[in-house]
Design a protein around this motif. Sequence first.
Motif, PDB file in Angstrom:
ATOM      1  N   PHE A 171      48.523   8.729  48.283  1.00 48.81           N
ATOM      2  CA  PHE A 171      48.296   9.002  49.699  1.00 48.81           C
ATOM      3  C   PHE A 171      49.199   8.059  50.499  1.00 48.81           C
ATOM      4  N   CYS A 172      49.743   8.565  51.587  1.00 53.04           N
ATOM      5  CA  CYS A 172      50.672   7.768  52.384  1.00 53.04           C
ATOM      6  C   CYS A 172      50.377   7.973  53.867  1.00 53.04           C
ATOM      7  N   ILE A 173      50.288   6.864  54.611  1.00 50.24           N
ATOM      8  CA  ILE A 173      50.020   6.929  56.053  1.00 50.24           C
ATOM      9  C   ILE A 173      51.274   6.531  56.812  1.00 50.24           C
ATOM     10  N   LEU A 174      51.719   7.424  57.682  1.00 44.05           N
ATOM     11  CA  LEU A 174      52.923   7.214  58.478  1.00 44.05           C
ATOM     12  C   LEU A 174      52.580   7.122  59.948  1.00 44.05           C
ATOM     13  N   GLY A 175      53.358   6.346  60.682  1.00 44.15           N
ATOM     14  CA  GLY A 175      53.257   6.353  62.131  1.00 44.15           C
ATOM     15  C   GLY A 175      54.237   7.353  62.710  1.00 44.15           C
ATOM     16  N   ASP A 176      53.900   7.950  63.842  1.00 42.76           N
ATOM     17  CA  ASP A 176      54.812   8.943  64.411  1.00 42.76           C
ATOM     18  C   ASP A 176      56.096   8.301  64.934  1.00 42.76           C
ATOM     19  N   PHE A 194      49.857  11.441  55.600  1.00 44.90           N
ATOM     20  CA  PHE A 194      49.158  11.592  56.879  1.00 44.90           C
ATOM     21  C   PHE A 194      50.044  11.023  57.975  1.00 44.90           C
ATOM     22  N   LEU A 195      50.200  11.772  59.035  1.00 45.05           N
ATOM     23  CA  LEU A 195      50.969  11.302  60.176  1.00 45.05           C
ATOM     24  C   LEU A 195      50.007  10.949  61.304  1.00 45.05           C
ATOM     25  N   ASP A 196      50.010   9.674  61.678  1.00 45.10           N
ATOM     26  CA  ASP A 196      49.171   9.229  62.798  1.00 45.10           C
ATOM     27  C   ASP A 196      49.896   9.597  64.090  1.00 45.10           C
ATOM     28  N   TRP A 197      49.598  10.775  64.583  1.00 38.54           N
ATOM     29  CA  TRP A 197      50.315  11.362  65.732  1.00 38.54           C
ATOM     30  C   TRP A 197      49.596  10.961  67.021  1.00 38.54           C
ATOM     31  N   ASN A 198      49.769   9.688  67.398  1.00 39.76           N
ATOM     32  CA  ASN A 198      49.132   9.217  68.634  1.00 39.76           C
ATOM     33  C   ASN A 198      50.081   9.226  69.826  1.00 39.76           C
ATOM     34  N   LYS A 199      51.308   9.658  69.580  1.00 37.11           N
ATOM     35  CA  LYS A 199      52.333   9.886  70.615  1.00 37.11           C
ATOM     36  C   LYS A 199      52.825   8.624  71.312  1.00 37.11           C
ATOM     37  N   ALA A 257      53.988  21.845  46.118  1.00 39.63           N
ATOM     38  CA  ALA A 257      54.613  21.247  47.298  1.00 39.63           C
ATOM     39  C   ALA A 257      53.781  20.064  47.772  1.00 39.63           C
ATOM     40  N   PRO A 258      54.427  19.051  48.341  1.00 45.94           N
ATOM     41  CA  PRO A 258      53.679  17.939  48.937  1.00 45.94           C
ATOM     42  C   PRO A 258      52.978  18.392  50.208  1.00 45.94           C
ATOM     43  N   THR A 259      52.010  17.627  50.654  1.00 45.81           N
ATOM     44  CA  THR A 259      51.230  17.978  51.851  1.00 45.81           C
ATOM     45  C   THR A 259      51.326  16.885  52.902  1.00 45.81           C
ATOM     46  N   MET A 260      51.520  17.307  54.138  1.00 49.78           N
ATOM     47  CA  MET A 260      51.449  16.401  55.285  1.00 49.78           C
ATOM     48  C   MET A 260      50.322  16.871  56.195  1.00 49.78           C
ATOM     49  N   ILE A 261      49.339  16.009  56.423  1.00 50.38           N
ATOM     50  CA  ILE A 261      48.254  16.294  57.352  1.00 50.38           C
ATOM     51  C   ILE A 261      48.533  15.496  58.614  1.00 50.38           C
ATOM     52  N   VAL A 262      48.816  16.199  59.685  1.00 50.39           N
ATOM     53  CA  VAL A 262      49.132  15.565  60.960  1.00 50.39           C
ATOM     54  C   VAL A 262      47.823  15.305  61.699  1.00 50.39           C
ATOM     55  N   LEU A 263      47.548  14.040  61.949  1.00 51.64           N
ATOM     56  CA  LEU A 263      46.303  13.652  62.617  1.00 51.64           C
ATOM     57  C   LEU A 263      46.565  13.513  64.111  1.00 51.64           C
ATOM     58  N   ASP A 264      46.003  14.407  64.895  1.00 51.42           N
ATOM     59  CA  ASP A 264      46.141  14.357  66.355  1.00 51.42           C
ATOM     60  C   ASP A 264      45.190  13.277  66.857  1.00 51.42           C
ATOM     61  N   THR A 265      45.735  12.108  67.187  1.00 51.21           N
ATOM     62  CA  THR A 265      44.913  10.947  67.501  1.00 51.21           C
ATOM     63  C   THR A 265      45.219  10.393  68.891  1.00 51.21           C
ATOM     64  N   VAL A 266      44.369   9.479  69.312  1.00 54.55           N
ATOM     65  CA  VAL A 266      44.568   8.708  70.540  1.00 54.55           C
ATOM     66  C   VAL A 266      44.675   7.248  70.118  1.00 54.55           C
ATOM     67  N   LYS A 267      45.738   6.592  70.504  1.00 53.67           N
ATOM     68  CA  LYS A 267      45.940   5.206  70.096  1.00 53.67           C
ATOM     69  C   LYS A 267      44.831   4.331  70.680  1.00 53.67           C
ATOM     70  N   GLY A 268      44.153   3.597  69.818  1.00 47.95           N
ATOM     71  CA  GLY A 268      43.020   2.791  70.250  1.00 47.95           C
ATOM     72  C   GLY A 268      41.708   3.546  70.251  1.00 47.95           C
ATOM     73  N   ALA A 269      41.680   4.725  69.635  1.00 46.89           N
ATOM     74  CA  ALA A 269      40.490   5.582  69.648  1.00 46.89           C
ATOM     75  C   ALA A 269      39.253   4.842  69.173  1.00 46.89           C
ATOM     76  N   GLY A 270      38.129   5.146  69.818  1.00 49.16           N
ATOM     77  CA  GLY A 270      36.856   4.586  69.429  1.00 49.16           C
ATOM     78  C   GLY A 270      36.432   3.378  70.223  1.00 49.16           C
ATOM     79  N   VAL A 271      37.371   2.793  70.978  1.00 47.85           N
ATOM     80  CA  VAL A 271      37.054   1.672  71.855  1.00 47.85           C
ATOM     81  C   VAL A 271      37.750   1.953  73.185  1.00 47.85           C
ATOM     82  N   THR A 272      36.998   2.470  74.138  1.00 52.64           N
ATOM     83  CA  THR A 272      37.575   2.983  75.376  1.00 52.64           C
ATOM     84  C   THR A 272      38.381   1.936  76.140  1.00 52.64           C
ATOM     85  N   CYS A 273      37.899   0.703  76.177  1.00 49.49           N
ATOM     86  CA  CYS A 273      38.603  -0.330  76.937  1.00 49.49           C
ATOM     87  C   CYS A 273      39.974  -0.629  76.338  1.00 49.49           C
TER      88      CYS A 273
END
Length: 285
Positions: free
Chosen positions: A142-147, A173-178, A230-246
Amino acid sequence: MTSELELNQFALRIRVGIVEAIAAKGGGHIGGSLDLAELLSVLYRDFMRVRPAEPDWDGRDYLICSKGHAGPALYATLALKGFFPYELLRTLNQENTTLPGHCDRTKVPGIDATTGSLGQGLSIACGTALGFRLSETAQRVFCILGDGELAEGQNWEAAAFAAHHGLDNLVAFLDWNKMQIDGSNDAVMTLGDPVAKLRAFGWNASVVNGGDVLAIQKAVEAAVTEKNGAPTMIVLDTVKGAGVTCVSQMANNHCIGFPGALLEQAMEELIARGRALGMEVRKCL
């Protein structure tokens, strides 16, 4: 498979660990750590074949965290799984610590690759996956990438390599937090449609809500069971800092100072979230 409630509870514990570690240091890479909590909860509760008491077990699955600055997220997960004492999180990136700011396989039990120089992790994952294939083992990578790091050309060489060799034992996995350290992806280097790009390279690729544990669980289960060469890429549509609003509402939360007032605010939110999930979250001050 683990229930939605249990996965969300574990994700919350991971977030508490991240906050506690970074607060003890007085700051750090929090934005891109917090938004990985759901993914790590799913991986380590349902899919990672590991032995915390035997971190170098030859038969383990590997996790390559290419965005090595998200080390606090992985450290919190490993501590909760029993790879090392939870109390060590409070030594993050401090003198004589065994938990440096970026992932280091020579110091941290459960870390499979030293990362932090962005753009290299997918290549490491490809080589590892091919090695497992040649050794005829059932191990997975498993591999985690930043966008932001997809601006590095080495990633696309690795993507072509993985597809050419049919590495269906590789799930990325692509951490797609933009967002990245210098601003939004669109301002620094437009990524475009990552799913379309990876499919063009010959990957299985899809996008899921990075905060939805069941969606992640379903996508990973499909990736590890429905083999098609074939390999798999799961693109995670995320919000940077998710889970802690402040934190998530900050204009730039890539790497920030974490004073006591911010810790108080973050912990109030995490404690309230714990109540909603039927669990107790202690105040780490």
